[in-house]
Design a protein around this motif. Structure first.
Motif, PDB file in Angstrom:
ATOM      1  N   ARG A  19      33.198  13.313  17.690  1.00  0.00           N
ATOM      2  CA  ARG A  19      34.182  12.733  16.773  1.00  0.00           C
ATOM      3  C   ARG A  19      34.996  13.816  16.067  1.00  0.00           C
ATOM      4  NH1 ARG A  19      31.720  10.370  11.749  1.00  0.00           N
ATOM      5  NH2 ARG A  19      32.268  12.424  10.929  1.00  0.00           N
ATOM      6  N   GLU A  20      34.328  14.875  15.615  1.00  0.00           N
ATOM      7  CA  GLU A  20      35.027  15.903  14.849  1.00  0.00           C
ATOM      8  C   GLU A  20      35.980  16.713  15.722  1.00  0.00           C
ATOM      9  OE1 GLU A  20      35.071  16.223  11.551  1.00  0.00           O
ATOM     10  OE2 GLU A  20      33.842  14.401  11.541  1.00  0.00           O
ATOM     11  N   ARG A  21      35.671  16.867  16.991  1.00  0.00           N
ATOM     12  CA  ARG A  21      36.631  17.536  17.888  1.00  0.00           C
ATOM     13  C   ARG A  21      37.893  16.692  18.040  1.00  0.00           C
ATOM     14  NH1 ARG A  21      31.631  19.280  21.666  1.00  0.00           N
ATOM     15  NH2 ARG A  21      31.285  21.354  20.753  1.00  0.00           N
ATOM     16  N   SER A  22      37.717  15.390  18.094  1.00  0.00           N
ATOM     17  CA  SER A  22      38.872  14.493  18.156  1.00  0.00           C
ATOM     18  C   SER A  22      39.684  14.562  16.866  1.00  0.00           C
ATOM     19  CB  SER A  22      38.405  13.060  18.426  1.00  0.00           C
ATOM     20  OG  SER A  22      39.493  12.165  18.412  1.00  0.00           O
ATOM     21  N   VAL A  23      39.006  14.582  15.735  1.00  0.00           N
ATOM     22  CA  VAL A  23      39.692  14.689  14.437  1.00  0.00           C
ATOM     23  C   VAL A  23      40.465  15.996  14.354  1.00  0.00           C
ATOM     24  CG1 VAL A  23      39.344  14.899  11.947  1.00  0.00           C
ATOM     25  CG2 VAL A  23      38.055  13.192  13.246  1.00  0.00           C
ATOM     26  N   PHE A  24      39.850  17.078  14.809  1.00  0.00           N
ATOM     27  CA  PHE A  24      40.524  18.380  14.805  1.00  0.00           C
ATOM     28  C   PHE A  24      41.827  18.317  15.599  1.00  0.00           C
ATOM     29  CE2 PHE A  24      41.408  22.514  16.713  1.00  0.00           C
ATOM     30  CZ  PHE A  24      41.366  23.361  15.620  1.00  0.00           C
ATOM     31  N   ALA A  25      41.783  17.701  16.773  1.00  0.00           N
ATOM     32  CA  ALA A  25      42.985  17.603  17.614  1.00  0.00           C
ATOM     33  C   ALA A  25      44.076  16.779  16.938  1.00  0.00           C
ATOM     34  CB  ALA A  25      42.622  17.005  18.966  1.00  0.00           C
ATOM     35  N   GLN A  26      43.699  15.746  16.216  1.00  0.00           N
ATOM     36  CA  GLN A  26      44.681  14.929  15.507  1.00  0.00           C
ATOM     37  C   GLN A  26      45.333  15.690  14.359  1.00  0.00           C
ATOM     38  OE1 GLN A  26      42.635  11.349  14.275  1.00  0.00           O
ATOM     39  NE2 GLN A  26      41.809  11.022  16.329  1.00  0.00           N
ATOM     40  N   ARG A  27      44.575  16.594  13.704  1.00  0.00           N
ATOM     41  CA  ARG A  27      45.077  17.310  12.532  1.00  0.00           C
ATOM     42  C   ARG A  27      45.927  18.518  12.887  1.00  0.00           C
ATOM     43  NH1 ARG A  27      41.826  20.067   9.701  1.00  0.00           N
ATOM     44  NH2 ARG A  27      42.693  19.705   7.622  1.00  0.00           N
ATOM     45  N   THR A  28      45.810  19.027  14.113  1.00  0.00           N
ATOM     46  CA  THR A  28      46.373  20.349  14.402  1.00  0.00           C
ATOM     47  C   THR A  28      47.241  20.374  15.668  1.00  0.00           C
ATOM     48  OG1 THR A  28      44.341  20.936  15.600  1.00  0.00           O
ATOM     49  CG2 THR A  28      44.470  21.537  13.243  1.00  0.00           C
ATOM     50  N   PRO A  29      48.216  19.478  15.806  1.00  0.00           N
ATOM     51  CA  PRO A  29      49.040  19.482  17.018  1.00  0.00           C
ATOM     52  C   PRO A  29      49.850  20.770  17.198  1.00  0.00           C
ATOM     53  CG  PRO A  29      49.982  18.034  15.359  1.00  0.00           C
ATOM     54  CD  PRO A  29      48.620  18.409  14.876  1.00  0.00           C
ATOM     55  N   ARG A  30      50.282  21.361  16.089  1.00  0.00           N
ATOM     56  CA  ARG A  30      51.060  22.605  16.203  1.00  0.00           C
ATOM     57  C   ARG A  30      50.184  23.743  16.723  1.00  0.00           C
ATOM     58  NH1 ARG A  30      55.104  25.399  17.874  1.00  0.00           N
ATOM     59  NH2 ARG A  30      55.677  27.183  16.564  1.00  0.00           N
ATOM     60  N   SER A  31      48.935  23.806  16.280  1.00  0.00           N
ATOM     61  CA  SER A  31      48.017  24.814  16.825  1.00  0.00           C
ATOM     62  C   SER A  31      47.813  24.610  18.318  1.00  0.00           C
ATOM     63  CB  SER A  31      46.662  24.759  16.104  1.00  0.00           C
ATOM     64  OG  SER A  31      46.711  25.433  14.866  1.00  0.00           O
ATOM     65  N   LYS A  32      47.735  23.339  18.755  1.00  0.00           N
ATOM     66  CA  LYS A  32      47.588  23.070  20.190  1.00  0.00           C
ATOM     67  C   LYS A  32      48.792  23.570  20.950  1.00  0.00           C
ATOM     68  CE  LYS A  32      45.904  21.160  23.959  1.00  0.00           C
ATOM     69  NZ  LYS A  32      46.979  21.423  24.930  1.00  0.00           N
ATOM     70  N   SER A  33      49.990  23.351  20.417  1.00  0.00           N
ATOM     71  CA  SER A  33      51.204  23.823  21.072  1.00  0.00           C
ATOM     72  C   SER A  33      51.224  25.351  21.139  1.00  0.00           C
ATOM     73  CB  SER A  33      52.429  23.307  20.315  1.00  0.00           C
ATOM     74  OG  SER A  33      53.616  23.813  20.872  1.00  0.00           O
ATOM     75  N   LEU A  34      50.845  26.001  20.044  1.00  0.00           N
ATOM     76  CA  LEU A  34      50.803  27.462  20.030  1.00  0.00           C
ATOM     77  C   LEU A  34      49.751  27.996  20.993  1.00  0.00           C
ATOM     78  CD1 LEU A  34      51.190  28.074  16.201  1.00  0.00           C
ATOM     79  CD2 LEU A  34      52.802  28.797  17.979  1.00  0.00           C
ATOM     80  N   ALA A  35      48.620  27.300  21.097  1.00  0.00           N
ATOM     81  CA  ALA A  35      47.583  27.721  22.044  1.00  0.00           C
ATOM     82  C   ALA A  35      48.102  27.676  23.476  1.00  0.00           C
ATOM     83  CB  ALA A  35      46.357  26.832  21.895  1.00  0.00           C
ATOM     84  N   ASP A  36      48.866  26.642  23.797  1.00  0.00           N
ATOM     85  CA  ASP A  36      49.449  26.548  25.139  1.00  0.00           C
ATOM     86  C   ASP A  36      50.434  27.677  25.388  1.00  0.00           C
ATOM     87  OD1 ASP A  36      47.977  24.254  25.560  1.00  0.00           O
ATOM     88  OD2 ASP A  36      49.627  22.892  25.053  1.00  0.00           O
ATOM     89  N   GLU A  37      51.214  28.027  24.360  1.00  0.00           N
ATOM     90  CA  GLU A  37      52.199  29.096  24.510  1.00  0.00           C
ATOM     91  C   GLU A  37      51.526  30.463  24.665  1.00  0.00           C
ATOM     92  OE1 GLU A  37      55.708  29.214  24.644  1.00  0.00           O
ATOM     93  OE2 GLU A  37      55.328  27.107  25.143  1.00  0.00           O
ATOM     94  N   THR A  38      50.550  30.737  23.821  1.00  0.00           N
ATOM     95  CA  THR A  38      49.926  32.063  23.855  1.00  0.00           C
ATOM     96  C   THR A  38      49.083  32.271  25.111  1.00  0.00           C
ATOM     97  OG1 THR A  38      48.107  31.214  22.506  1.00  0.00           O
ATOM     98  CG2 THR A  38      49.891  32.340  21.353  1.00  0.00           C
ATOM     99  N   ALA A  39      48.643  31.186  25.724  1.00  0.00           N
ATOM    100  CA  ALA A  39      47.847  31.314  26.945  1.00  0.00           C
ATOM    101  C   ALA A  39      48.629  31.975  28.077  1.00  0.00           C
ATOM    102  CB  ALA A  39      47.343  29.945  27.387  1.00  0.00           C
ATOM    103  N   LYS A  40      49.944  32.026  27.944  1.00  0.00           N
ATOM    104  CA  LYS A  40      50.761  32.633  28.994  1.00  0.00           C
ATOM    105  C   LYS A  40      50.585  34.144  29.069  1.00  0.00           C
ATOM    106  CE  LYS A  40      54.404  29.126  28.415  1.00  0.00           C
ATOM    107  NZ  LYS A  40      55.811  28.896  27.967  1.00  0.00           N
ATOM    108  N   HIS A  41      50.206  34.772  27.944  1.00  0.00           N
ATOM    109  CA  HIS A  41      50.198  36.230  27.915  1.00  0.00           C
ATOM    110  C   HIS A  41      48.943  36.863  27.322  1.00  0.00           C
ATOM    111  CE1 HIS A  41      54.375  36.212  29.147  1.00  0.00           C
ATOM    112  NE2 HIS A  41      54.664  35.389  28.148  1.00  0.00           N
ATOM    113  N   TRP A  42      48.037  36.051  26.755  1.00  0.00           N
ATOM    114  CA  TRP A  42      46.852  36.607  26.127  1.00  0.00           C
ATOM    115  C   TRP A  42      45.600  36.079  26.811  1.00  0.00           C
ATOM    116  CZ3 TRP A  42      47.834  40.284  22.577  1.00  0.00           C
ATOM    117  CH2 TRP A  42      49.052  40.248  21.890  1.00  0.00           C
ATOM    118  N   LEU A  43      44.582  36.934  26.923  1.00  0.00           N
ATOM    119  CA  LEU A  43      43.302  36.514  27.490  1.00  0.00           C
ATOM    120  C   LEU A  43      42.737  35.365  26.660  1.00  0.00           C
ATOM    121  CD1 LEU A  43      40.909  36.984  29.444  1.00  0.00           C
ATOM    122  CD2 LEU A  43      39.983  38.589  27.748  1.00  0.00           C
ATOM    123  N   ASN A  44      42.462  34.256  27.327  1.00  0.00           N
ATOM    124  CA  ASN A  44      41.977  33.044  26.654  1.00  0.00           C
ATOM    125  C   ASN A  44      42.925  32.550  25.571  1.00  0.00           C
ATOM    126  OD1 ASN A  44      39.643  32.942  28.228  1.00  0.00           O
ATOM    127  ND2 ASN A  44      38.486  34.201  26.789  1.00  0.00           N
ATOM    128  N   GLY A  45      44.166  33.005  25.625  1.00  0.00           N
ATOM    129  CA  GLY A  45      45.178  32.511  24.699  1.00  0.00           C
ATOM    130  C   GLY A  45      45.118  33.105  23.303  1.00  0.00           C
TER     131      GLY A  45
END
Length: 464
Positions: A19-45
Motif C-alpha cells: 500500500r505504501e509503495r502505491s501511496v508513494f507513487a501517487q505523491r511523487t509523479p515529478r520524481s517518477k518523471s525525473l527518474a525516467d529522465e536520469t536513467a538515460k545517463h546515470w547508473l540506475n538513474g
C-alpha cells in the motif's frame, strides 16, 4: 537470540509495504518523471548508486534542503531525521557554514597550498579531540586508508584487524566478513581481485578471547574500529571492552584507530572524549565541515615520533597518501565554522535532551504495540533494532538488519512527511531539531507500528 522477526506478522508487513509503495507513487509523479529522465545517463538513474537503496519504487528527488526540512520535486515537505546519514548531522546548510562558503568563494577554493585557517583549525582540532597532529582528506574512506598505510609504516607490520559487520567507508582492506566463523571477502564486492583476508584479520566485536589470540601473533599493525558498531545496526561495547582493547593493543605493539564518523553523535569530542578512550589514531568524516566533502585524521605524540623516524629513512618517491583537493581553503573554512560554532559542548547540551525524549518515546511505542524490538541510542543517534535483545556482535546484528518491517516503517514515515535512514531505521536529532519535529516522528512511527501489530495507536494524533 530469538528467530528474526518472531512475533511480527509477515502478511501485515507485506500488505503495508504494498500500500505504501502505491501511496508513494501517487505523491511523487515529478520524481517518477525525473527518474525516467536520469536513467538515460546515470547508473540506475542516480549520480551515486546507493541513492536507490531507499525501498521506494524510484528515487525521491529533493529540490531543496534547509535546517531539518526537505522539499521534494513535487513540493512535498519532510522533517529530516536521516540528515544525509550524518553528512548533514548539524542540519542542512548551517548558517555559519553557508557564510564561510560565501566568504571563501570570493578568495579561492583550492590552491594546493595552506590557507591562514590551517593554523587555527589545527589548534581547534587538538583542543576538541585531544590529539596533537592532524591531516585533512576528502572523505573518511581516504582518512581510514591513510591511517592503515601510516600504521603499517610505523610498525613494520602488514596486517590489520577489523570487526565483523564493520564499516569504514570504501576501504578495500576492511571488506572482510565472517561466514560460519570463517573469514572471507565481503559478499557483493564489485571488481575486487584480491583475497583481502591475506592481510586483514576479522573477528567479532566484544570477543576479547579472539582479540587476544589475534594480537598475540605480533603481526597486527592496526586495530581499526568504531567505538560502537553502527553499519550493521548499533552494537554497543560490553562493559570494560574498550579498556581491554586498549590494554591488549598496547601489550602486543598494535596501534589503535577509533573511527568516529558515525559516533560523533555521542558528544562534541565524540565517543572518545565522552568515554575517555585513548586511541593512537582518530578518524572523523562527513559532518566535520557541515556537508562539504572533508574528513580528518589525527594521531598522538608517540605515533608522530615513529612516523617522522620512518620518513627520515624511507626511499624517496611518491607516498601514495593524499589527494589534490585535500586540505583546501574551502574545507578549512568550513571546518573552522563547525569547530567554532557547532561542534561544541553547549550545542550538544541543548540537543541531547531531545534525543533522550525520542528514545523514551520509541521505547513506549514498542511496549504499547508489544513488538519484539528495542531502541538503542548513542548521543544524538537512535535506532530501532528488530530484536528483543541487544546484539553483541555483527553476526547477531545482521540477523535483524534490512528486514521487511524496517522497510515498512521507513516508507510509512516517508509518506507522512518524515525521513528516517533506510539502513536499519537510524534517526538523528540535530541542533536544529525541535520538539514538534520529534512528536511528528513519533506519531508516524506509532501509526506504522499500529498497522504491524494490529493494535490501536498509542498517541491520539497518530493515524493508521
Amino acid at each position: 537470540m530469538s528467530a528474526p522477526q518472531s512475533g511480527v506478522s509477515a502478511d501485515r508487513v507485506a500488505a503495508l509495504l504494498a500500500r505504501e509503495r502505491s501511496v508513494f507513487a501517487q505523491r511523487t509523479p515529478r520524481s517518477k518523471s525525473l527518474a525516467d529522465e536520469t536513467a538515460k545517463h546515470w547508473l540506475n538513474g542516480v549520480p551515486m548508486h546507493w541513492m536507490v537503496d531507499w525501498g521506494t519504487p524510484y528515487p525521491l528527488f529533493v529540490s531543496e534542503a534547509a535546517s531539518v526540512s526537505l522539499t521534494d520535486a513535487d513540493g512535498n515537505t519532510y522533517v529530516d531525521f536521516c540528515l544525509g546519514d550524518t553528512g548533514a548531522m548539524f542540519g542542512h546548510s548551517p548558517h555559519t557554514v553557508a557564510e564561510a562558503i560565501r566568504r571563501q568563494a570570493g578568495r579561492g577554493l583550492t590552491t594546493m597550498l595552506p590557507s591562514p585557517d590551517a593554523a587555527i583549525v589545527g589548534d581547534l582540532l587538538a583542543k576538541r579531540f585531544g590529539l596533537p597532529f592532524w591531516q585533512v582528506t576528502a572523505t573518511a574512506s581516504d582518512a581510514n586508508r591513510s591511517v592503515i598505510r601510516w600504521a603499517r609504516a610505523a610498525t613494520g607490520r602488514r596486517k590489520i584487524l577489523v570487526f565483523n559487520g564493520c564499516y569504514h567507508g570504501a576501504v578495500d582492506d576492511t571488506f572482510v566478513a565472517l561466514e560460519n566463523g570463517k573469514p572471507r571477502n565481503r559478499p557483493g564486492l564489485v571488481g575486487e581481485v584480491r583475497d583481502v583476508t591475506a592481510d586483514t584479520i576479522v573477528i567479532e566485536f566484544n570477543d576479547l578471547a579472539s582479540l587476544a589470540t589475534a594480537l598475540a601473533t605480533q603481526e597486527i599493525a592496526l586495530v581499526l574500529t568504531e567505538p560502537v558498531m553502527t553499519n550493521c545496526g548499533m552494537v554497543l561495547p560490553d562493559p570494560g571492552y574498550h579498556d581491554a582493547l586498549r590494554r591488549l593493543t598496547r601489550e602486543h605493539g598494535s596501534l589503535l584507530c577509533i573511527d568516529e564518523t558515525h559516533t560523533i553523535s555521542s558528544g562534541a569530542g565524540g565517543y572518545t572524549a565522552t568515554h575517555g578512550l585513548e586511541p593512537d589514531f582518530f578518524v572523523m568524516g562527513k559532518p566535520i565541515s557541515g556537508g562539504v566533502p572533508a574528513a580528518i585524521y589525527g594521531w598522538t605524540d608517540a605515533v608522530d615520533l615513529r612516523l617522522k623516524a620512518y620518513l627520515t629513512d624511507r626511499e624517496p618517491g611518491y607516498s601514495g597518501i593524499g589527494t589534490t583537493l585535500s586540505g583546501s581553503a574551502l574545507q578549512l573554512a568550513c571546518m573552522r565554522a563547525v569547530l567554532e560554532n557547532i561542534l561544541t559542548d553547549e550545542v550538544y547540551a541543548r540537543a541531547l535532551p531531545l534525543a533522550e525524549s525520542l528514545e523514551d518515546g520509541i521505547g513506549e511505542l514498542i511496549r504499547h504495540h508489544d513488538l519484539p524490538w528495542h531502541v538503542v541510542r548513542v548521543g544524538l543517534r537512535a535506532e530501532i533494532v528488530s530484536a528483543s535483545e541487544h546484539p553483541r556482535n555483527g553476526t547477531q546484528a545482521l540477523l535483524f538488519a534490512h528486514s521487511e518491517a524496517e522497510h515498512a516503517l521507513h516508507l510509512y514515515c516517508l509518506n507522512r512527511g518524515v525521513v528516517i535512514t533506510p539502513f536499519h531505521n537510524m534517526m538523528l536529532v540535530c541542533p536544529e531539531t525541535r520538539a514538534d519535529d520529534v512528536a511528528r516522528l513519533l506519531d508516524a512511527l506509532d501509526g506504522a507500528m499500529a498497522e504491524i501489530s494490529g493494535k490501536l495507536p498509542a498517541r491520539s494524533t497518530a493515524t493508521v
